[in-house]
Design an enzyme around this catalytic site. Sequence first.
Site, PDB file in Angstrom:
ATOM      1  N   SER A 218      -8.035   6.985 -22.134  1.00 19.96           N
ATOM      2  CA  SER A 218      -7.585   8.373 -22.277  1.00 19.96           C
ATOM      3  C   SER A 218      -7.806   9.119 -20.974  1.00 19.96           C
ATOM      4  O   SER A 218      -7.960   8.505 -19.913  1.00 19.96           O
ATOM      5  CB  SER A 218      -8.341   9.017 -23.440  1.00 19.96           C
ATOM      6  OG  SER A 218      -7.787  10.271 -23.776  1.00 19.96           O
ATOM      7  N   ASN A 219      -7.793  10.442 -21.002  1.00 18.29           N
ATOM      8  CA  ASN A 219      -8.034  11.254 -19.807  1.00 18.29           C
ATOM      9  C   ASN A 219      -8.801  12.509 -20.197  1.00 18.29           C
ATOM     10  O   ASN A 219      -9.070  12.750 -21.369  1.00 18.29           O
ATOM     11  CB  ASN A 219      -6.704  11.569 -19.100  1.00 18.29           C
ATOM     12  CG  ASN A 219      -5.777  12.389 -19.982  1.00 18.29           C
ATOM     13  OD1 ASN A 219      -6.062  13.530 -20.305  1.00 18.29           O
ATOM     14  ND2 ASN A 219      -4.666  11.781 -20.397  1.00 18.29           N
ATOM     15  N   HIS A 220      -9.120  13.330 -19.199  1.00 17.88           N
ATOM     16  CA  HIS A 220     -10.014  14.478 -19.408  1.00 17.88           C
ATOM     17  C   HIS A 220      -9.316  15.761 -19.850  1.00 17.88           C
ATOM     18  O   HIS A 220      -9.920  16.826 -19.797  1.00 17.88           O
ATOM     19  CB  HIS A 220     -10.780  14.772 -18.116  1.00 17.88           C
ATOM     20  CG  HIS A 220     -11.910  13.824 -17.866  1.00 17.88           C
ATOM     21  ND1 HIS A 220     -12.970  13.695 -18.730  1.00 17.88           N
ATOM     22  CD2 HIS A 220     -12.143  12.957 -16.860  1.00 17.88           C
ATOM     23  CE1 HIS A 220     -13.805  12.795 -18.261  1.00 17.88           C
ATOM     24  NE2 HIS A 220     -13.325  12.321 -17.123  1.00 17.88           N
TER      25      HIS A 220
END
Length: 221
Positions: free
Chosen positions: A29-31
């Site tokens: 995923s990402n932030h």
Amino acid sequence: AVGHPLKGKRVLVTSGPTREPIDPVRYISNHSSGKQGHAIAKAAAEAGAEVTLVTGPVSLADPVGVTVVHVESARDMLAAVEAALPADIAVFAAAVADWRVASVADNKLKKGAGGPPSLAFVENPDILATIAKHGSKRPQLVVGFAAETEAVVDNARAKLARKGCDLIVANDVAPGTGTFGGDANTVHLVTPDSVETWDRQSKDGVARALVTRLAEMIAKA
Ligand code: C5P
């Protein structure tokens, strides 16, 4: 109506990250915090629109007065977006993962003699480009975001053309700007024939100003 410039309009917003599974317990995923997308959904609802928010996993509460659809992967997000059409305006603020793991393991990957696994990736669908290039179901106004760390405006111009959208909201997410996960944002509004840079302000402020602008654009169109 004054104060409700989007009354009678349907607005679709994407927000947050996507999660791409590796096995039943792991993901990539990402932030993305979802703050900007959620703020836009809220501001559109406050402007009188009927709003659907399609969001990846975030720690934010569902905005009041908005229909919220929770998804995980990019492919789920695309399906939820297509199911939410038709819309007059679509704003794609989600940080969609560009790639997913080619074959998701049915069981948890184990440590062992074989050493670490190697993962093969395939490209995810581009949700914004898919919707912007939809013939009959294309919303009247399609808005994309561009998170750039360099040549922010030039990259946004190229993206506008490549994706077929009407407006790109470009933000500088270079390390040190505090934009990713933070509460403030500096944005550039890029259309085929104009660039406007807005003063740094809260993500709520950006959302309200963007909604006002979209209402003006759709009234003129
Ligand atoms: O190509 P890039 O990821 O920089 O483009 C960002 C814009 O495209 C954002 O509006 C984002 O929500 C959208 N996007 C999308 N689906 C993808 C990748 C990006 O809708 N797979």
